[in-house]
Design a protein around this motif. Structure first.
Motif, mmCIF file in Angstrom:
data_model
loop_
_atom_site.group_PDB
_atom_site.id
_atom_site.type_symbol
_atom_site.label_atom_id
_atom_site.label_comp_id
_atom_site.label_asym_id
_atom_site.label_seq_id
_atom_site.Cartn_x
_atom_site.Cartn_y
_atom_site.Cartn_z
ATOM 1 N N MET A 177 0.836 -1.195 0.000
ATOM 2 C CA MET A 177 0.000 0.000 0.000
ATOM 3 C C MET A 177 0.877 1.253 0.000
ATOM 4 S SD MET A 177 -2.719 1.392 2.878
ATOM 5 C CE MET A 177 -3.664 -0.123 2.896
ATOM 6 N N LYS B 270 1.947 5.138 0.722
ATOM 7 C CA LYS B 270 1.728 6.049 1.842
ATOM 8 C C LYS B 270 0.711 7.117 1.462
ATOM 9 C CE LYS B 270 2.541 7.786 5.934
ATOM 10 N NZ LYS B 270 2.171 7.060 7.168
ATOM 11 N N ASP C 12 -5.130 2.268 -3.721
ATOM 12 C CA ASP C 12 -4.797 1.776 -2.383
ATOM 13 C C ASP C 12 -3.652 2.606 -1.810
ATOM 14 O OD1 ASP C 12 -4.937 0.232 -0.147
ATOM 15 O OD2 ASP C 12 -3.798 -1.451 -0.967
ATOM 16 N N GLU D 75 -2.586 4.923 2.118
ATOM 17 C CA GLU D 75 -3.010 5.304 3.469
ATOM 18 C C GLU D 75 -3.690 6.664 3.470
ATOM 19 O OE1 GLU D 75 -0.017 4.987 6.501
ATOM 20 O OE2 GLU D 75 0.935 3.298 5.488
ATOM 21 N N GLU E 227 0.934 11.641 10.804
ATOM 22 C CA GLU E 227 1.740 10.692 11.568
ATOM 23 C C GLU E 227 1.686 10.988 13.067
ATOM 24 O OE1 GLU E 227 4.096 7.449 12.301
ATOM 25 O OE2 GLU E 227 3.268 8.046 10.345
ATOM 26 N N ARG F 232 -7.589 10.486 5.380
ATOM 27 C CA ARG F 232 -7.165 9.104 5.577
ATOM 28 C C ARG F 232 -8.107 8.175 4.799
ATOM 29 N NH1 ARG F 232 -3.523 8.752 9.907
ATOM 30 N NH2 ARG F 232 -3.574 10.532 11.351
ATOM 31 N N LYS F 233 -7.521 7.187 4.151
ATOM 32 C CA LYS F 233 -8.319 6.254 3.359
ATOM 33 C C LYS F 233 -9.403 5.575 4.196
ATOM 34 C CE LYS F 233 -8.106 1.730 1.154
ATOM 35 N NZ LYS F 233 -7.279 0.551 0.826
ATOM 36 N N ASN F 234 -9.038 5.091 5.390
ATOM 37 C CA ASN F 234 -10.014 4.357 6.192
ATOM 38 C C ASN F 234 -11.181 5.232 6.615
ATOM 39 O OD1 ASN F 234 -8.145 5.730 7.975
ATOM 40 N ND2 ASN F 234 -8.994 4.566 9.667
#
Length: 339
Positions: free
Chosen positions: A1, A3, A78, A80, A104, A175-177
């Motif tokens: 994946m 960054k 894909d 983060e 981060e 953020r992807k999630n």
């Protein structure tokens, strides 16, 4: 994946890609760059493939606007962190580094906006986002550095990393999630206000939205729909009402929307006196469209909504009646009330 993925949504924008892709490539070391194409009929895709072979192409099946265009494309990417970047954005050296450092070090921070200045007048903030956004009680958006048509000169007055209510879709890090947990952008918005709706939903889920002045980009603005376009007026007014129905706290929901519609009516009359009949009809069309789907949107409401979502009760009153045209004046008035 990966960054971070820099994703540029494109529709018939070959000239913009030719002008602005070089800065993205030059200053985005470590990122994977994508062009998400909304079924362009010019030679956008071929141009990118021939001139920038390192850029990856995601082809959407039609021109689904900003919201669905990104939703469809991001299913195939894909990373983060998603950096959603307009095709008329010029980025600067090290623009990604402070963003990645914030993600981060601050795990609750889900969305970040950089400083956005005007590409055509680089000493001034740009309309679509400036130094980060807020809304008033009735859903009217405004920014640090831009209130309605007043744009401030960048004198370093917003050189801070502060929390926001909404981040601009012109250059939007998420953020992807979080993006997928929230279901992405509301596709029925098509374009305009969808980023504010997404940010509001993120805040309702306990996430934090930040502005980072150390990341700087320049935005042309209005490259797709000009500021004076009645279609843009229609989308902004309709989508504001839909956003309110979805996200307002239950208490007072009816009266806030009712008063917002009254203010829309006043705006329509103002357009009429200015001879901008197309914009008046755009507001009427927006309200009619809202009536048709408002019950459906009540069903989209979540169980929890933050109660204190607005910075001021009425930015319209402060700007047009009290003649407060600068964010500092608005902020100082709030502090005086608190004291």
């Amino acid at each position: 994946m990966d960054k971070i993925a820099v994703v540029i949504l494109n529709w018939n924008g070959v000239k913009l890609l030719e002008q602005f892709l070089p800065s993205v490539i030059q200053f985005s070391e470590g990122a994977t760059i994508y062009v998400a194409d909304n079924d362009s009929k010019d030679n956008s895709v071929e141009f990118v493939q021939q001139n920038f072979p390192t850029i990856k192409i995601v082809k959407n099946t039609g021109n689904h606007g900003f919201a669905k265009g990104y939703n469809d494309a991001l299913q195939h990417i894909d990373a983060e962190i998603y950096a959603l970047v307009n095709s008329d954005i010029e980025v600067t050296e090290n623009w990604l580094k402070p963003i990645l450092e914030t993600f981060e070090n601050e795990k609750q921070t889900a969305i970040i906006q950089p400083k956005i200045l005007d590409f055509k007048n680089k000493e001034y903030f740009e309309y679509a986002g400036a130094a980060g956004g807020f809304i008033d009680k009735y859903g009217f958006p405004f920014c640090r550095g831009r209130i309605f048509e007043t744009l401030e000169k960048d004198n370093g007055q917003y050189n801070d990393n502060s929390e926001l209510f909404w981040a601009s879709g012109a250059c939007f890090f998420i953020r992807k999630n979080v993006y997928h947990e929230l279901g992405g952008f509301d596709e029925s918005f098509f374009a305009h206000q969808e980023e504010i709706d997404l940010c509001w939903r993120a805040l309702n889920e306990g996430h934090i939205i930040k502005y980072n002045y150390q990341s700087l980009v320049y935005h042309v603005g209005g490259a797709t729909l000009q500021q004076g376009n009645p279609k843009k007026t229609y989308l902004n007014f309709r989508n504001s009402l839909l956003m309110l129905v979805k996200n307002l706290p239950k208490r007072g929901l009816f009266w806030v929307i009712f008063f917002r519609m009254v203010l829309d009516g006043i705006a329509g009359m103002r357009f009429l006196t200015q001879g901008k009949i197309g914009h008046t009809f755009a507001i009427l069309k927006a309200h009619f469209s809202f009536y048709c789907v408002s019950l459906k949107y009540l069903g989209k409401r979540k169980e929890f909504q933050i109660q204190q979502y607005y910075m001021v009760k009425s930015i319209v009153f402060l700007y047009y009646i009290r003649k407060m045209t600068l964010f500092k004046e608005i902020f100082n008035s709030i502090q005086n009330i608190k004291n």
